[in-house]
Design a protein around this motif. Structure first.
Motif, PDB file in Angstrom:
ATOM      1  N   ILE A  75      50.899 -13.758   8.304  1.00  0.00           N
ATOM      2  CA  ILE A  75      51.912 -14.018   9.331  1.00  0.00           C
ATOM      3  C   ILE A  75      52.468 -15.428   9.116  1.00  0.00           C
ATOM      4  CG2 ILE A  75      52.366 -14.214  11.808  1.00  0.00           C
ATOM      5  CD1 ILE A  75      49.983 -12.295  12.214  1.00  0.00           C
ATOM      6  N   ASN A  76      53.775 -15.508   8.983  1.00  0.00           N
ATOM      7  CA  ASN A  76      54.418 -16.810   8.786  1.00  0.00           C
ATOM      8  C   ASN A  76      54.355 -17.620  10.073  1.00  0.00           C
ATOM      9  OD1 ASN A  76      57.244 -18.488   8.820  1.00  0.00           O
ATOM     10  ND2 ASN A  76      56.320 -18.372   6.786  1.00  0.00           N
ATOM     11  N   SER A  77      53.780 -18.824   9.989  1.00  0.00           N
ATOM     12  CA  SER A  77      53.591 -19.670  11.169  1.00  0.00           C
ATOM     13  C   SER A  77      53.617 -21.127  10.724  1.00  0.00           C
ATOM     14  CB  SER A  77      52.262 -19.335  11.856  1.00  0.00           C
ATOM     15  OG  SER A  77      51.982 -20.238  12.887  1.00  0.00           O
ATOM     16  N   SER A  78      53.895 -22.009  11.678  1.00  0.00           N
ATOM     17  CA  SER A  78      53.928 -23.440  11.365  1.00  0.00           C
ATOM     18  C   SER A  78      52.536 -24.035  11.247  1.00  0.00           C
ATOM     19  CB  SER A  78      54.727 -24.198  12.442  1.00  0.00           C
ATOM     20  OG  SER A  78      54.140 -23.973  13.722  1.00  0.00           O
ATOM     21  N   GLU A  80      48.401 -23.471  10.092  1.00  0.00           N
ATOM     22  CA  GLU A  80      47.595 -22.681   9.152  1.00  0.00           C
ATOM     23  C   GLU A  80      46.187 -22.476   9.710  1.00  0.00           C
ATOM     24  OE1 GLU A  80      47.257 -22.592   4.390  1.00  0.00           O
ATOM     25  OE2 GLU A  80      46.361 -24.375   5.303  1.00  0.00           O
ATOM     26  N   TYR A 126      47.456 -17.019   9.401  1.00  0.00           N
ATOM     27  CA  TYR A 126      48.708 -17.669   9.801  1.00  0.00           C
ATOM     28  C   TYR A 126      48.934 -18.861   8.865  1.00  0.00           C
ATOM     29  CZ  TYR A 126      48.161 -15.059  14.177  1.00  0.00           C
ATOM     30  OH  TYR A 126      48.021 -14.073  15.112  1.00  0.00           O
ATOM     31  N   ASN A 132      55.610 -12.488   6.170  1.00  0.00           N
ATOM     32  CA  ASN A 132      54.972 -11.426   6.957  1.00  0.00           C
ATOM     33  C   ASN A 132      54.656 -10.246   6.034  1.00  0.00           C
ATOM     34  OD1 ASN A 132      55.181 -12.927   9.267  1.00  0.00           O
ATOM     35  ND2 ASN A 132      57.071 -11.954   9.959  1.00  0.00           N
TER      36      ASN A 132
END
Length: 652
Positions: A75-78, A80, A126, A132
């Protein structure tokens, strides 16, 4: 980063569905869109997944390391971090700890003895470096068990992989190293079994930097050799030396791009190769795949939701002591019993077919068509005693007078006595059929084991009904026997003294026509096939041996095996009879013999052919088959020659 930004949220939605079904622990029979990673051991699957994440987090080592499917949700997130579904709420920021948790969770279910389990581990990562994407990492294909691995390890892994990739909504990521022939790829071979057209298969070629000098994988990457609808993508992973030296993944990705730019065979396709491109392609392919399957997926979910809501509504007002519910459940059980009983008798097919012995309708059929005729023919009488009874009957009928002709009354007395002997085998046949019906009832009520009282009452009611019908059937058989005793139709064409007074044809022609009318011309039809053992082969040939026998209405032949290619001998049945042989104390087999009553040799220098079967049941069955071919059992009484009148009686 992705080419389908507007549809990006589809992947997290499917991820939520996967998590929901996994937490419920209920098989919803819902085929969710997903990508399964398939490849042999050391093909580079783990390195590809770690390159996607940009972190070392997967267990490594010799042998089978991945022993449970790993559902990896990127999942792409700011920020980690990683989360496990079985550790809800706990965030892992140290990816070395993620590796240890995967190993611990694997051992918790499979143990530490290299066992396998199809229960997946759900891991969500993340990171700002990922797109994604949802992947399922499956155990690597192997052929030879190593160490304490189970002997059937190949079949276990194969079955586990097929459990995922045979689903129509599953995309297959087939990972194959470039330093092996693509035609020998275990991953492609397995995937082609479920996707022969290559419609949902994506090929990944690893270890391009390890190919022999002067060779390349250009034809494969250009999709010219073993083409796939979705094509092939090449990647270059870190070597074991790089991993041991803690080489940074970002540095490894830069080295990968440099490799493609510098290699003359791949320079023209550098923008369509490498790990970043593979990640983008998988993101796009999965998003498009979810979009295509979404209408059908939505329809299935709505149908299951309606079914569940209906069940919930039904159970809202559920009362365990409701008589209507109890009655309905009992009726369903009785209907199932009726269906099972009917299938067992009629032979219309059942999942629980007995493959060891005859039962139900098949056994009843055998009782009527084999056992009953054999019991009738087996009835023996002493001919000397019969002649003596005839003589006394004639004298007692004449009284003080000396008779010139044989009186009809003496004939009727003797014949009725023989007819009455048919009553016993007929009633015995009824008893055997009733016994088998009782066994069928007992078998069919096994599903009622949870309700012993219901089972007991059901068996009692059915058996009482069968007993009532048994008595009616016996009464009918006795009545039929009494009817035969009441009147002798000596004017029937089957009677030995029958004469057609209305016909003026010559006696030979008339006799021929009568025999054609009443006789059964079977031809040389096959009556039975099966294995039996011949015992009197001679000492030089080992004494006894099993052969494949084919019994027809005219002969019996035996072959080397059931392929019937090498015939050993064919023995005509004309004039032969059967006799029982005593069981040898050295053998548990049941034996009988074929012989010629006139004492002639029937097989080479032997006056009888000694045969045996493993059970008495098989012997009786073969005897009944010989009976159909006209080979009758030997009579116990000796045949005597004299000038006395013999009687032959045929019953209608």
């Amino acid at each position: 980063m992705s080419g389908n930004t507007g549809m990006e949220q589809l992947i997290p939605i499917v991820n939520k569905l996967q998590d929901a079904f996994a937490q419920l622990g209920v098989n919803m029979q819902l085929d969710l869109p997903q990508i399964a990673v398939v490849g042999g051991q050391s093909a580079g699957k783990s390195s590809v997944l770690e390159n996607f994440v940009g972190r070392d987090f997967l267990p490594r080592g010799s042998g089978i390391v991945t022993r449970r499917p790993l559902i990896l949700q990127l999942i792409n997130s700011s920020i980690e971090y990683a989360e496990f579904l079985h550790c809800k709420g706990k965030k892992f920021t140290d990816f070395e700890e993620v590796r240890r948790e995967i190993e611990a969770e694997t051992d918790r279910v499979t143990g530490s003895n290299k066992g396998l389990s199809p229960i997946p581990i759900n891991l969500r990562v993340y990171s700002p470096n990922v797109l994604n994407l949802t992947l399922i990492d499956l155990p690597g294909l192997t052929k030879v068990p190593v160490g304490d691995q189970p002997a059937d390890i190949e079949n276990q892994i194969r079955s586990m992989i097929l459990q995922f990739i045979r689903k129509e909504n599953c995309l297959c990521l087939a990972v194959t190293p470039a330093n092996m022939d693509l035609a020998n790829s275990d991953a492609l071979k397995l995937v082609k079994e479920v996707d022969p057209a290559g419609i949902r298969t994506i090929g990944v070629i690893t270890k391009l930097d390890l190919m022999d000098a002067g060779t390349d994988a250009r034809d494969i990457l250009e999709n010219k050799l073993l083409p796939l609808r979705r094509g092939y993508i090449g990647v270059v992973n870190r070597s074991q030396k790089d991993i041991d030296g803690r080489k940074d993944i970002k540095t490894a990705l830069a080295a990968e791009r440099k490799f493609f730019l510098s290699h003359p065979a791949y320079r023209h396709m550098v923008d369509r190769q490498g790990t970043p491109y593979l990640q983008r392609v998988l993101n796009q392919q999965l998003t498009n795949h979810i979009r295509d399957t979404l209408p059908g997926l939505k329809d299935k979910i709505q149908k299951q939701l309606l079914a569940l809501e209906k069940d919930v509504e039904q159970y809202k007002n559920f009362r365990p002591d409701d008589p209507a519910i109890k009655t309905k459940a009992m009726l369903q059980i009785i209907q199932q019993l009726q269906s099972d009983f009917e299938r067992t008798i009629e032979g219309s097919g059942s999942a629980q077919i007995n493959t060891m012995e005859l039962s139900g309708g098949a056994k009843i059929n055998r009782l009527f068509h084999e056992r009953f005729p054999f019991e009738i023919v087996k009835m023996e009488f002493d001919e000397k005693e019969l002649r003596r009874e005839i003589a006394f009957a004639i004298r007692n009928t004449h009284g003080i007078r000396v008779g010139l002709f044989t009186p009809d009354m003496a004939f009727e007395v003797i014949v009725k006595k023989q007819i009455s002997r048919l009553k016993e085998p007929s009633l015995k046949c009824i008893d055997q059929v009733v016994m088998e019906l009782t066994n069928v009832v007992r078998t069919c009520t096994e599903k009622m084991a949870r309700y012993p009282r219901l089972r007991e009452l059901t068996e009692s009611i059915i058996n009482n009904f069968v007993r009532q019908r048994e008595q009616l059937c016996k009464d009918q058989v006795i009545l039929l026997n009494d009817c035969e005793l009441a009147y002798m139709n000596t004017n029937h064409e089957d009677f030995i003294g029958f004469a057609n007074l209305c016909s003026f044809k010559p006696s030979a022609q008339q006799s021929s026509e009568n025999s054609n009318k009443t006789g059964r011309k079977l031809g040389n039809q096959v009556i039975r096939k099966g294995f039996m053992c011949i015992h009197n082969l001679g000492i030089m040939k080992g004494g006894s041996r099993d052969y494949w026998f084919v019994l027809t209405s005219e002969s019996i032949s035996w072959f080397k095996d059931d392929e019937e290619k090498e015939k050993k001998y064919m023995l005509p049945l004309d004039g032969l009879k059967l006799r029982d042989l005593e069981q040898s104390f050295m053998s548990r087999r049941h034996a009988f013999a074929l012989f010629n009553p006139e004492g002639r040799n029937i097989y080479k220098d032997f006056k009888q052919l000694e045969l045996s079967c493993e059970t008495q049941d098989e012997v009786d069955s073969w005897k009944a088959s010989f009976l159909r071919a006209g080979v009758y059992p030997e009579k116990a009484a000796d045949q005597t020659n004299g000038d006395e009148v013999s009687f032959r009686i045929q019953l209608i």
